[in-house]
Design an enzyme around this catalytic site. Structure first.
Site, PDB file in Angstrom:
ATOM      1  N   HIS A 101     -20.569  11.554  -1.286  1.00  0.00           N
ATOM      2  CA  HIS A 101     -20.966  10.375  -0.528  1.00  0.00           C
ATOM      3  C   HIS A 101     -22.488  10.232  -0.614  1.00  0.00           C
ATOM      4  O   HIS A 101     -23.203  11.218  -0.442  1.00  0.00           O
ATOM      5  CB  HIS A 101     -20.517  10.525   0.932  1.00  0.00           C
ATOM      6  CG  HIS A 101     -20.820   9.316   1.747  1.00  0.00           C
ATOM      7  ND1 HIS A 101     -20.142   8.126   1.586  1.00  0.00           N
ATOM      8  CD2 HIS A 101     -21.754   9.089   2.700  1.00  0.00           C
ATOM      9  CE1 HIS A 101     -20.651   7.230   2.417  1.00  0.00           C
ATOM     10  NE2 HIS A 101     -21.632   7.785   3.104  1.00  0.00           N
TER      11      HIS A 101
ATOM     12  N   ARG B 288       0.828  -1.207   0.000  1.00  0.00           N
ATOM     13  CA  ARG B 288       0.000   0.000   0.000  1.00  0.00           C
ATOM     14  C   ARG B 288       0.868   1.267   0.000  1.00  0.00           C
ATOM     15  O   ARG B 288       0.551   2.259  -0.645  1.00  0.00           O
ATOM     16  CB  ARG B 288      -0.893  -0.042   1.247  1.00  0.00           C
ATOM     17  CG  ARG B 288      -1.883   1.064   1.220  1.00  0.00           C
ATOM     18  CD  ARG B 288      -2.778   1.094   2.424  1.00  0.00           C
ATOM     19  NE  ARG B 288      -3.272   2.465   2.506  1.00  0.00           N
ATOM     20  CZ  ARG B 288      -4.501   2.800   2.737  1.00  0.00           C
ATOM     21  NH1 ARG B 288      -5.388   1.883   2.937  1.00  0.00           N
ATOM     22  NH2 ARG B 288      -4.854   4.065   2.787  1.00  0.00           N
TER      23      ARG B 288
HETATM   24  C1  GRF Z   1     -21.666   7.190  -5.993  1.00  0.00           C
HETATM   25  O1  GRF Z   1     -22.816   6.710  -5.360  1.00  0.00           O
HETATM   26  C2  GRF Z   1     -20.881   8.071  -5.069  1.00  0.00           C
HETATM   27  O2  GRF Z   1     -21.681   8.784  -4.177  1.00  0.00           O
HETATM   28  C3  GRF Z   1     -20.017   7.085  -4.328  1.00  0.00           C
HETATM   29  O3  GRF Z   1     -19.685   6.108  -5.266  1.00  0.00           O
HETATM   30  C4  GRF Z   1     -20.675   6.070  -6.296  1.00  0.00           C
HETATM   31  C5  GRF Z   1     -19.957   6.285  -7.587  1.00  0.00           C
HETATM   32  O4  GRF Z   1     -20.812   6.195  -8.698  1.00  0.00           O
HETATM   33  N1  GRF Z   1     -18.876   7.750  -3.730  1.00  0.00           N
HETATM   34  P1  GRF Z   1     -20.269   6.652 -10.111  1.00  0.00           P
HETATM   35  O5  GRF Z   1     -19.001   5.857 -10.369  1.00  0.00           O
HETATM   36  O6  GRF Z   1     -20.031   8.117 -10.064  1.00  0.00           O
HETATM   37  O7  GRF Z   1     -21.352   6.299 -11.089  1.00  0.00           O
END
Ligand code: GRF
Length: 202
Positions: A110, A66
């Site tokens: 998020h 990592r």
């Molecule tokens: C979304 O639901 C975002 O909120 C989360 O991961 C998902 C990504 O979706 N962090 P995408 O790849 O943008 O379609």
């Protein structure tokens, strides 16, 4: 001055697409310098290519540890000379070294109304908890997971008929509004971080 933004994404990239579209429509005064991904098979890569955005793959599985991976990622990020890093479904937790290298210059989306339901499967957590309102949060990134100062939130109702997928879809529509909006505010120099609060100059 036009800002430089770099996007980090691991998968589908629908939020990345919303950002690309907002830039194309001149709603965000920025240039996207690169898509950085840890996943060589990310659907987001095709979106970048279609939009003429360079792709940088820092494939997690090709590094011995990592630490070594994070050093490579840090150097890929530094090379962008970006004003803002956009985490659009980047599915790896970024270590302290990376977060501290770009203070106030990294935003995440998020799929929950923070501080509720941090981490993975936020929509499932909301359903299981039984909340009536769910939503999404755009926030600055700090060393703690899903914890930095909140820029924007948008909410949706939770329906009794919802399963995880239906709720996620309803939230995603709001994500595609909130994320470009927040990035636009940043690029227009209208955000000020005051402790945990983000002040928006309207
Ligand atoms: C979304 O639901 C975002 O909120 C989360 O991961 C998902 C990504 O979706 N962090 P995408 O790849 O943008 O379609």
């Amino acid at each position: 001055m036009m800002k430089r933004i770099a996007v980090l994404a691991s998968g589908r990239g629908s939020n990345f697409q919303a950002v690309i579209d907002a830039i194309t429509e001149k709603n965000i005064p920025a240039r996207c310098t690169a898509l950085i991904t840890d996943n060589p098979n990310a659907y987001a890569i095709g979106r970048a290519k279609k939009a003429g955005i360079p792709v940088v793959v820092v494939d997690y599985s090709s590094f011995p540890s990592r630490e070594v991976y994070e050093r490579a990622l840090l150097s890929a990020m530094q090379q962008q000379e970006a004003d803002l890093f956009v985490l659009a479904g980047y599915m790896r937790i970024l270590g302290k070294i990376i977060v501290q290298a770009f203070p106030g210059k990294m935003v995440n989306i998020h799929p929950a109304l923070l501080p509720s339901f941090t981490g993975l499967h936020a929509q499932r957590q909301a359903l299981e908890y039984g909340v009536k309102i769910a939503g999404c949060t755009v926030h600055f990134v700090d060393e703690h997971l899903d914890c930095g100062p909140i820029i924007l939130q948008r909410c949706v109702p939770v329906l009794e008929s919802d399963d995880e997928e239906a709720l996620a879809e309803r939230i995603l529509i709001q994500e595609h509004i909130a994320f470009p909006d927040a990035i636009r505010l940043f690029c227009e120099d209208r955000l000020e971080i005051v402790g945990r609060n983000v002040r928006i100059r309207w």
